[in-house]
Design a protein around this motif. Sequence first.
Motif, PDB file in Angstrom:
ATOM      1  N   TYR A  96       0.887  -1.155   0.000  1.00 48.12           N
ATOM      2  CA  TYR A  96       0.000   0.000   0.000  1.00 48.12           C
ATOM      3  C   TYR A  96       0.930   1.212   0.000  1.00 48.12           C
ATOM      4  O   TYR A  96       2.118   1.085   0.259  1.00 48.12           O
ATOM      5  N   SER A 112      -4.794   1.158  -0.753  1.00 44.13           N
ATOM      6  CA  SER A 112      -4.874  -0.244  -0.340  1.00 44.13           C
ATOM      7  C   SER A 112      -5.551  -1.049  -1.449  1.00 44.13           C
ATOM      8  O   SER A 112      -5.579  -2.277  -1.413  1.00 44.13           O
ATOM      9  N   ASP A 167      -8.880   2.904   3.705  1.00 43.32           N
ATOM     10  CA  ASP A 167      -7.519   2.392   3.601  1.00 43.32           C
ATOM     11  C   ASP A 167      -7.131   1.875   4.983  1.00 43.32           C
ATOM     12  O   ASP A 167      -8.006   1.685   5.823  1.00 43.32           O
ATOM     13  N   TYR A 168      -5.834   1.647   5.190  1.00 41.33           N
ATOM     14  CA  TYR A 168      -5.430   1.028   6.458  1.00 41.33           C
ATOM     15  C   TYR A 168      -4.495   1.882   7.295  1.00 41.33           C
ATOM     16  O   TYR A 168      -3.454   2.350   6.806  1.00 41.33           O
ATOM     17  N   HIS A 226      -1.781   1.533   9.950  1.00 36.93           N
ATOM     18  CA  HIS A 226      -0.850   0.471  10.356  1.00 36.93           C
ATOM     19  C   HIS A 226      -0.394   0.703  11.803  1.00 36.93           C
ATOM     20  O   HIS A 226      -0.039   1.814  12.157  1.00 36.93           O
ATOM     21  N   ARG A 275      -8.116 -10.709   7.829  1.00 41.58           N
ATOM     22  CA  ARG A 275      -6.707 -10.526   7.492  1.00 41.58           C
ATOM     23  C   ARG A 275      -6.622  -9.926   6.099  1.00 41.58           C
ATOM     24  O   ARG A 275      -7.460 -10.187   5.249  1.00 41.58           O
ATOM     25  N   ASP A 276      -5.602  -9.125   5.853  1.00 45.50           N
ATOM     26  CA  ASP A 276      -5.422  -8.568   4.510  1.00 45.50           C
ATOM     27  C   ASP A 276      -4.735  -9.637   3.652  1.00 45.50           C
ATOM     28  O   ASP A 276      -4.407 -10.730   4.144  1.00 45.50           O
ATOM     29  N   ILE A 329      -6.478  -7.632  10.897  1.00 43.79           N
ATOM     30  CA  ILE A 329      -7.209  -6.369  10.787  1.00 43.79           C
ATOM     31  C   ILE A 329      -8.110  -6.213  12.005  1.00 43.79           C
ATOM     32  O   ILE A 329      -8.899  -7.106  12.324  1.00 43.79           O
TER      33      ILE A 329
END
Lengths: 645, 645
Positions: free
Chosen positions: A239, A262, A292-293, A295, A382-383, A389
Motif C-alpha cells: 500500500y 490499499s 484504507d489502512y 498500520h 486478514r489482509d 485487521i
Amino acid sequence: MFGKIRNSFQLVFIIMIASGLFASVNAQSLEEIMKTRGLSQTDMLAAAKTYTPSGKLDEYVVFSSGGQSGQVIVYGVPSMRILKYISVFTPEPWQGYGYGDDESMDIIYKQGSIRGKEITWGDTHHPALSETAAEYDGQYCFINDKANPRVAVIDLKTFSTTQIVANPIMKNEHGAAFVTPNTEYIIEASQIPAPFTNDYVPLTEFNEKYRGAMTMWKFSRKKGKILEENSFSVELPPYCQDLSDSGKNMSEGWVFTNSFNSERYIGGFGPGNTKFRDRLPHEAGMSSKDTDYLHMIHLDTAIKLFEQGKYKKINGHPVISMETMIANNALFLIPEPKSPHGVMINPSGQYLTVSGKLDTHVSVYDFKKMMKLINAKEYEGRDPYNVPILSMTKSLHGQVELGLGPLHTQYDSEKGIAYTSLYVDSAIARWDYLKLKLIEKIPIHYNVGHLVAAEGDTATPDGKYLIALNKLAIDRFTQVGPLHPQNHQLIDISAGHPMQLLYDMPLPLGEPHYAVMIKADKLKPLIRYKQKWFKNRVKPGRERIVREGNKVTVHSTLIRSHYSPEIIEVNKGDEVVWHLTNLERAQDETHGFSIYLYNINGSLEPGETSTFRFTADQEGVFPFYCTEFCSALHLEMMGYLLVKP
Amino acid sequence: MFGKIRNSFQLVFIIMIASGLFASVNAQSLEEIMKTRGLSQTDMLAAAKTYTPSGKLDEYVVFSSGGQSGQVIVYGVPSMRILKYISVFTPEPWQGYGYGDDESMDIIYKQGSIRGKEITWGDTHHPALSETAAEYDGQYCFINDKANPRVAVIDLKTFSTTQIVANPIMKNEHGAAFVTPNTEYIIEASQIPAPFTNDYVPLTEFNEKYRGAMTMWKFSRKKGKILEENSFSVELPPYCQDLSDSGKNMSEGWVFTNSFNSERYIGGFGPGNTKFRDRLPHEAGMSSKDTDYLHMIHLDTAIKLFEQGKYKKINGHPVISMETMIANNALFLIPEPKSPHGVMINPSGQYLTVSGKLDTHVSVYDFKKMMKLINAKEYEGRDPYNVPILSMTKSLHGQVELGLGPLHTQYDSEKGIAYTSLYVDSAIARWDYLKLKLIEKIPIHYNVGHLVAAEGDTATPDGKYLIALNKLAIDRFTQVGPLHPQNHQLIDISAGHPMQLLYDMPLPLGEPHYAVMIKADKLKPLIRYKQKWFKNRVKPGRERIVREGNKVTVHSTLIRSHYSPEIIEVNKGDEVVWHLTNLERAQDETHGFSIYLYNINGSLEPGETSTFRFTADQEGVFPFYCTEFCSALHLEMMGYLLVKP
C-alpha cells in the motif's frame, strides 16, 4: 458612524473625536497612518500581536521543510521573520555547503549518493526535533527526502547538516522523519511501493514483489549520528504508506502510519501504458475503496526481533519480514477513511486522529480500545498478506464532521482541543476530540496542507500560536511571475476568544510541507567554533606552503581583512590542498573564500577551519577573495593563485 | 507618570485612564497586547507603517542581490516580506532551475561555463533594472557575478533567468550591472586586475601586463537578450575598479567608475609570498595613498570607436586600448578620497557623490566643472598609463563631513537631499548635497553597506522609504548558529519629520550587497504561459511514446492530478527524451516532475512545457511523482519508469 462599539480601540476613537483632539494630531499620528494605509482596528490588533521591534526576539522558532528546495527553513514566531535556510540535500554556496570543502562534499557527494549516482537535491517533507520524554530538547533536527529516500541529521548547535543516510531498500518514501519519545529511533516509512532489490520487476508482479517498508534508524545522541549498522527495516504490504507518528506516554513503544491505495491500483492512464491502456488514472483508481489502512507496528518487538537476528539482509540491510512481525503480534491494520494524510497522537498518547482527505469527518481512534482488541486477538479478518485487521468501529472513540478535505491535526494546551486543516474548505477547524464537537472554523488563503501549533505534537502543547501551511498564494502577494510563493498564515489561538488571523508570510523559496514549532529558549546554538576542534587548524604565525612532489599544501589563516599568505604560486598539474582557519572570535565575523574558475566558495565562520582540494589543471592568473563583506576594507581581502605552465 | 505628552497616541492613553475605561477593556485590547509584548507607542507607529494585512499588496518591490548565494532576492515594501529568490547562477530545484530541463541546463551549464569549466554558483552583487529615459520600466533585471565575471538577464514577465554571458577577458569584476538611461548597454567593470589573456603572467609584470577593463554589453530589448557580437570592452589601468554608474540627463553618454589600489600594491603578506616576504598585507598596502581615481569614460565615443573597428580582439572579444581612448578624449581620471565604494549620479545628472571609506567626508563632484576642464584640456597631469588627470579641487562642488566609513548614497524626491550609509558609524546620514550640510543621522544595527531608497537612483526618486543593507546582525535576531542572517532595516524617510526606524528584516539565505526599489505597479508579470509558445508542447489527447532505435521520446501532459502516460517502460541504455506540458490554466497551479535516482526536478508552471533528457543506464523500478502539492489527490499524481535489463 459609530455603530456598535466593539472594543476599547474604537472607543478611543470616539473619545478623541468627542474631545476635538483629531485636529491636534501631528503628521505621524497612529490614526492618520491607519487611514493612509487602510488599516482597521482589527488589523492593528493583529499588528500588535506580531510586530517585533528591532532587537527584540521571538518566543518560538519554526523548523519547516523546504519541499523540493531540499532545505529546512527556520523562522521566528510571532514575527514571522525567516531566519535561515539550512542546506540539507541541495548544495548552497552562501553557507559553503557543497562548494569544495571536505566536510560538506563528503556529506552531499559521498553519504548522499545512491547506487553510485550523485543526487544534488531533495524533496524534504517532515522535519522532526529531537525529544527527551516526548518533549522537544532543542538538540537535533531530522528531515527526510521523499524523492530519493534519505534522512539527514541537522545539529542545532551549528544549524548545519552533519549527516545524510540513504535508505538501502526504498525507492520513494514519505512518512519521515518521526522520532521516538527519547529519540532512540528516527522513523522512515516508504510511500510508492517498489521492489526492495534494484532489479527490474514488471508491474504484473506488483502484488507479489513490490513492497512498502518502515525503517528504524538508530540514533546515537552522544555521537550525534545515525548508526546505520544498528538500524533495520520492517516489511509492509504494497500500500502507499503515508505519514507516521510514534506513540507517546500510554502508546509509547508503538509506531503508527496510515496509507492510501490499499486497492493496489497500479498501471493507469494513458497511451504509454501498453498493458493497461484506457484504465483510470492513478488518482481515481487509488481512491475507489471507502477505506484504507492505519498500520500499527510494535517497535519494541521489532527491536527485539532485530537483536535476535530474525531478519533477512537485502542490499546488505536487515529487513524483518511481515511474516515474522505477524507471528510476533507486532503488526496490525485498522480501516480508516480513504486517502488520509497523517495519524496524529494526542498528548496523552491515548487518542489518534486520522482524516480521510475525501471524507468530511475526522476519526478519533482510542488506543485503549485498539489494545483491548489486540490483547483479545479479536480480528475482523486478514489482509492479502495475512496481516490481522482490527475492527474500525470497535477501535474508534468517535468521528466528527469538520468540513471538506480534512488533513492534519495539531493539539492545544487545553485538554481535548485540537486543530485540523481543511484543504478543500480552505479553513482551520478548532474542535474537541474528547467531546467530539466542532467549536469554530476560520477561513485561510488558500488550500492549507499541514499546520503547526506551538509544541503541538509534544506531550505538553503550548497553544497560543497556530500556523497554516497554505499550498496556494494566488492573489495574496504582489505577483512575481507564474511561480508564486507559498503562504504561511499565523493564527492566534490563545484561549478566551475566537481564533484570529494575524499575518501572511510568503515563503520565497521552496514549498514547505510540514513544520515543527519549538520554544526559542530551548535552542542553545554556538556563537563560534573553538579552533582546536579542527584537526587541520592553522595557528597564527604558522601559515606556510608545503610542497611534496606535485602535492602543494597551503596552510592559511583569515582575519579582518587579509589572507595569509596572499600570493600562492603552483605548477600546472599540481594537487592543491588548502587549509584555512578563520581566526576571528567576534560574533558574526564570517569570512568567505572563493577562487576564480574553481567553483569553490567557502563560508568560514568564527573559529572554523575548512579544507579545499583541487588540481591546478589550467595555467593562468586566478584571483581569490573573501565573499563576505567583513570590514570597511573587505574589498582588499584578496590574493592571487598563480599557476605556472 | 504622564510626563510630556509627545503625540496623540499618548494622549489617548491619558484620556482612557482619565475616563476610567481601562477597566472595561477586553482580553484582546490593544493596550494589553502592547503591555504583554513590551511595545511602546513608537513601536506601534512603526507597526502601523509596515503591517500589511492578509491580501493587501505592497507599494514597492525590492530586487536585492543574494551575494554568494548566486541569486536575486525579491521583497515587498513596506511589509518587508520576501516574495521570491530568483535563481541566477546557482542551480535551484524548487524552481526546476538546473535540474534537468533543456532551457535552464543550457543557461547554467553552457552559457554559464568559462574556459570549459562548469560554474554552479555566483557572487551576485549589483542588480540593475531596465530603464526608459532614466526611469525604471519594470521589464528586465540584470545582475553580475563578481567571482567568475558574468552578467545575467532576468525577465520580469516570468521572474526567471533567461541568459548568462561570460566576460571573455576579466578574471574578477565588481562594477556591474549598471544600465544606460535607455538600457542600450549594460556596464560591467572589472575589479581585481589580471591579464586579459588566460596565460600565466608573473606578478613582477603586474604594471605592464595586468589590466582593468569596462565591458559594454549591448542589450536588445526586443530580443530580451545581450548581443555578445555587438558588445566590446575598454582597457583600463590596473587599479581595482569599483562601482560604476551611468550618467543621466546632463551627463548622459558618460560612464563613471571609481577605484581603489591606485598604489598598484600587490604581493603582500605572509610566508606564501616568496618574492615579497614580510610586506604589508593587501588591505594596508592598497590604502597607503590619500587618494584613488574616479574614472570618466565617454561611452558615446567608445561606441563610435567600436563601430569604426578601432579595437584589438582578445580572446575573440573587441577591446579598445587606453591609448585609443585617450587619443579620442574619452578617458579621464580625477582624484577621489581613498578606497571609495561607489560613484552615485544625482537625479539631474550634474552632481556625483563619492565617499572614501577611510575618510569622514562625502565629496560632491560637479559634472559641469569636470566638463569645463575637459573642454579646456586643463589637466593636472597624467597617470603612468598617460590617462589625463583632472584637478580634484576644481572638479568639486564641495565636501561634507558625515561620519566614519561613508559608503553609498541614494537620493530623495526632495531637491538636494541625499542619504549616505556610514559603515563604521553604523548610521545613516540625511544631508543636503547642494547646500553641503548634514541634516541628521539615525543609528542602524549594524555596519550598513549599501542602502536603497524608493526609485533612489532614477531621475525622479520617490523618497518615502529607505532600506539599510546591514552586513552584521549580531544580536538582532534569535540565534541560529555561528552563521547569522543579514539584516535589512526599513527606515521611514517621508518628509516633515525625522527619520524613523520601522522594521528589521533578516535575510535567511545569501548576503545581499546592493538593491534597487521599484514601484510595484510598474511590474507586469505573467500569470501563466501560453501553451503555444513552446515548440515541444504536448496537446491533450496527443500523449504518446515514440521509439526510434534506442531513442525513446515521451510526450506527456500534466493536469490535476495525474500524468499521462503514467507507466513508461524502456530498455537499459535507451536515450530518453521526455516532453511535459502542464495543461493547467488556473493561477498558481504548478506541477512538479521528479524521478528517483535521476537527479531531475522540474517546476512546470501553468501552460509551460519542459523537456528532460537522460540515459536509462541502470535497470530497475523508478517511481516518478509531482513534487508540488497540487490538489487533495496530489500524492496519487505518480507513475513508474521501468527499465528492463
